[in-house]
Design an enzyme around this catalytic site. Structure first.
Site, PDB file in Angstrom:
ATOM      1  N   ASP A 148       0.831  -1.215   0.000  1.00 50.50           N
ATOM      2  CA  ASP A 148       0.000   0.000   0.000  1.00 50.50           C
ATOM      3  C   ASP A 148       0.857   1.254   0.000  1.00 50.50           C
ATOM      4  OD1 ASP A 148      -2.394   1.309  -0.205  1.00 50.50           O
ATOM      5  OD2 ASP A 148      -2.811   1.325   1.943  1.00 50.50           O
ATOM      6  N   ASP A 181       0.707   2.675   8.329  1.00 49.64           N
ATOM      7  CA  ASP A 181      -0.479   1.939   7.868  1.00 49.64           C
ATOM      8  C   ASP A 181      -0.086   0.610   7.215  1.00 49.64           C
ATOM      9  OD1 ASP A 181      -2.941   1.036   7.095  1.00 49.64           O
ATOM     10  OD2 ASP A 181      -3.602   2.940   6.238  1.00 49.64           O
TER      11      ASP A 181
END
Length: 702
Positions: free
Chosen positions: A516, A534
């Site tokens: 990501d 994250d």
């Protein structure tokens, strides 16, 4: 008198004869003229036919040229980005869809007996996304589609509702509506709703029946199961063949997974020479299907003698992987032809290493660049904040908002420094089947001990939320800085990409794929160094292994993820190239008006992208090497791993040691007045939604 009459008759007869002859001659002349005229007409007709044929061919050629030019124009239209479009965009959210184990798929999705396979297959091959699937996958998709019907005026799809099915229209007509406005119509042989088979998302338009309609349908779970099953079976089949080779079998499945990636399949017709005695060669073959006849000449001029027949699972040409360049026998495809797994020495050595290293046990974790150079955090370090509870935390300001919750700047009682508290809604995690991702995120981040990765100190939970107490990086998101500045120069981009490479090095040494990468997930600390945050999509897959989860941010997703082919660490190399492009230009190379359009543009490849002049030649070259469609061709996939990226010309002169030691001056040093200063972050409205309780107990290890 008689003589006179006779003479007169004679003259009359001669005259008649002459007249008859003349008439005959005239008739013959007319016939020849007629034949000549007919021949001229035939010639003229042939010339006209030939001309018509030539004109038809020219028309066909021009139509094909127009079609090709229109296709190219469509491609260029789809990849050319408005210069200012992305500056006003919202922050991008990642998406994910976890495939179901293929053994759990029931027979409920099997089609009825009447199955219009040709129409479905033709429709699939006419679809920009689906036509990229492998033939075996298309066959299975067709077989698993089932019939559905709607009456005139009914909605097949409603805009905004969550979708899970793809449709192929067989009978009737439908119209497409967006925000109530008609955008077009579709007839038989058209595919629609394909985004829903990739992951759960709201429908972007409505589809309404203009007449009674019949469609063929497949749901997301079945589609993803087919993709995963075919990929896993193919990889398993290749690994099983490799295990049948004694000198390869002993190196373990991790290595064989890597070898399986560089294998190609080839078919040889009956009587075709696969290997010719005396020729140079560097290719190794394993028979997948069929037989191979081996012959050998005693001398150059002697007739070849039959030696033996090789069957399925047997192999030949292995000496050429070890460096022997001349073939010692003929290998010829037997009756019916033969299908082989083919392994060339060059990619084998580039991606795996030399056989000499393998045979002398030099192929160690350290040699292939996967031995962790930095230790994980100790249990004592992980328990540093064991005594802290939620009641000790006070919220100062919201730092960010995502699909699962919020990130707040917080202060802990008796602590001068501040932290970031990530709050996740449990019911949303369950609804989107992200439980495994969240547990994986906690485990990976709690163990991480890397200055280029945001540190996780402690987790909390209650019936509504999960909480993650994180290191606060008050320099703000790299995305915000990029938005405000428009783009970065080479030196600035090189610094941030270097930080990401160091983070990836740490993760990849441990077999963790991040999946990501984007400016939104890069935070700047007080020195201006960026850190990965994250880890919701990060996963420990090991060396040479693949995973089939569809996840990432649309503009950054690698082609093999879109096509559900299975992906590995090389998906991160792709996203690194996309990040480079976005930092240098201000927008990613692949962007469409909706996710499906973005994915179709990605599948057209990086070669379709027109690079702006501001991207230097060396940066252009590195981006293209990172964003190859075939994962094994990407820079970083070879045995040198991420070290090969560091050695690229674009990084010439870059101070890697200074970066790792954090003594290299950052190109942008953020202004931070105090530990409570959140001025480098955007403002966000409060979240008034109170989620329902979740008591399923899935988070017992969180």
């Amino acid at each position: 008198m008689h003589c006179g009459r006779a003479e007169s008759k004679k003259k009359a007869g001669c005259l008649c004869f002459r007249r008859g002859t003349a008439a005959t001659t005239a008739k013959m002349g007319s016939l020849r003229e007629l034949q000549q005229a007919l021949q001229e007409k035939n010639t003229e007709m042939k010339m006209k036919d030939s001309r018509i044929l030539a004109l038809e061919q020219e028309l066909k050629r021009r139509n094909e040229l127009i079609r090709r030019l229109e296709s190219e124009l469509d491609k260029y239209r789809s990849v050319l980005q408005p210069a200012v479009a992305t500056r006003t965009r919202n922050q991008r959210q990642g998406i994910s869809a976890e495939p179901q184990g293929y053994k759990t798929v029931t027979d409920a999705s099997q089609p009825p007996k009447r199955h219009n396979k040709k129409l479905i297959k033709d429709a699939i091959l006419d679809n920009d996304f689906l036509k990229k699937l492998e033939p075996s996958q298309i066959r299975e998709v067709v077989e698993c589609m089932y019939e559905r019907k709607w009456r005139k005026g009914e909605f097949l799809i409603k805009e905004g509702e969550s979708g899970s099915h793809l449709y192929v229209l067989e009978e009737g007509k439908v119209k497409v509506l967006k925000e109530g406005e008609e955008k077009g119509s579709m007839g038989p042989g058209k595919v629609f709703g394909e985004l829903a088979i990739l992951y759960k998302c709201p429908r972007t338009a409505s589809v309404k029946a203009e007449s009674d309609v019949k469609v063929w349908s497949i749901d997301r779970q079945t589609f993803q199961t087919i993709m995963m099953k075919t990929g896993m079976l193919k990889q398993k089949e290749h690994i099983d063949f490799l295990k049948s080779v004694p000198w390869l079998a002993k190196y373990g499945e991790d290595l064989l997974c890597k070898v399986a990636d560089v294998i190609e399949e080839a078919f040889y017709d009956e009587g075709e020479y696969i290997i010719r005695q005396g020729a140079r060669g560097d290719t190794f073959f394993i028979i997948k299907k069929g037989e191979v006849e081996v012959t050998q000449r005693a001398t150059v001029h002697a007739d070849p003698n039959f030696i033996r027949t090789l069957k399925k699972g047997e192999y030949f040409g292995e000496k050429n992987l070890m460096g022997d360049e001349f073939r010692t026998a003929n290998c010829i495809a037997a009756k019916g032809g033969v299908q082989c797994l083919v392994l060339d020495r060059e990619p084998f050595e580039a991606y795996i290493g030399s056989l000499e290293d393998l045979q002398t046990d030099k192929y160690s974790d350290k040699a292939r660049g996967v031995e962790p150079q930095t230790a994980s955090r100790t249990k004592e370090e992980q328990n540093e904040f064991a005594s802290v509870s939620l009641k000790d935390i006070s919220i100062l300001k919201t730092l960010g908002v995502g699909g699962f919750g919020r990130v707040e700047l917080v202060q802990v009682a008796n602590e001068k420094k501040t932290f970031a508290l990530k709050t996740l809604k449990k019911h949303h995690i369950v609804e989107t089947r992200q439980q495994d991702h969240i547990n994986s995120e906690k485990k990976i981040m709690m163990e991480a001990n890397c200055p280029f990765i945001v540190r996780l100190y402690k987790t909390f939970k209650n019936n509504k939320y999960l909480y993650m107490l994180l290191e606060a990086c008050l320099g703000g998101e790299l995305w915000t800085i990029l938005r405000d500045k428009g783009s970065f120069d080479d030196a600035t981009t090189r610094f941030y990409v270097g930080c990401v490479i160091e983070a990836f090095t740490y993760l990849h040494e441990r077999g963790i794929v991040y999946r990501d990468l984007k400016p939104e997930n890069l935070l700047l600390d007080e020195k201006g160094y960026c850190k990965l945050v994250d880890f919701g999509f990060a996963k420990r897959i090991g060396y040479g292994r693949k995973t089939w989860t569809f996840c990432g941010t649309p503009e950054y997703v690698a082609p093999e993820i879109i096509l559900n082919k299975g992906h590995d660490l090389s998906a991160d190399y792709w996203s690194l190239g996309i990040l480079m492009y976005e930092l240098l230009t201000g927008s990613p190379p692949f962007t469409g008006s909706d996710p499906m359009k973005t994915y179709n543009i990605i599948l057209k490849g990086i070669d379709m992208i027109e690079f702006p002049r501001k991207i230097t030649r060396n940066a252009h070259g590195l981006i293209k090497k990172l964003c190859r469609d075939n994962p094994i061709e990407r820079l970083g996939y070879q045995k040198g791993g991420l070290k090969d990226i560091k050695k690229n010309k674009w990084f010439d002169g870059f101070n890697w040691d200074g970066l790792k030691q954090r003594i290299l001056k950052a190109p942008i040093v953020p202004k931070i007045k105090s530990p409570t200063d959140a001025s480098n972050f955007d403002d966000y409205p409060p979240d008034d939604e109170i989620p329902p309780d979740d008591t399923t107990g899935w988070d017992k290890d969180f």
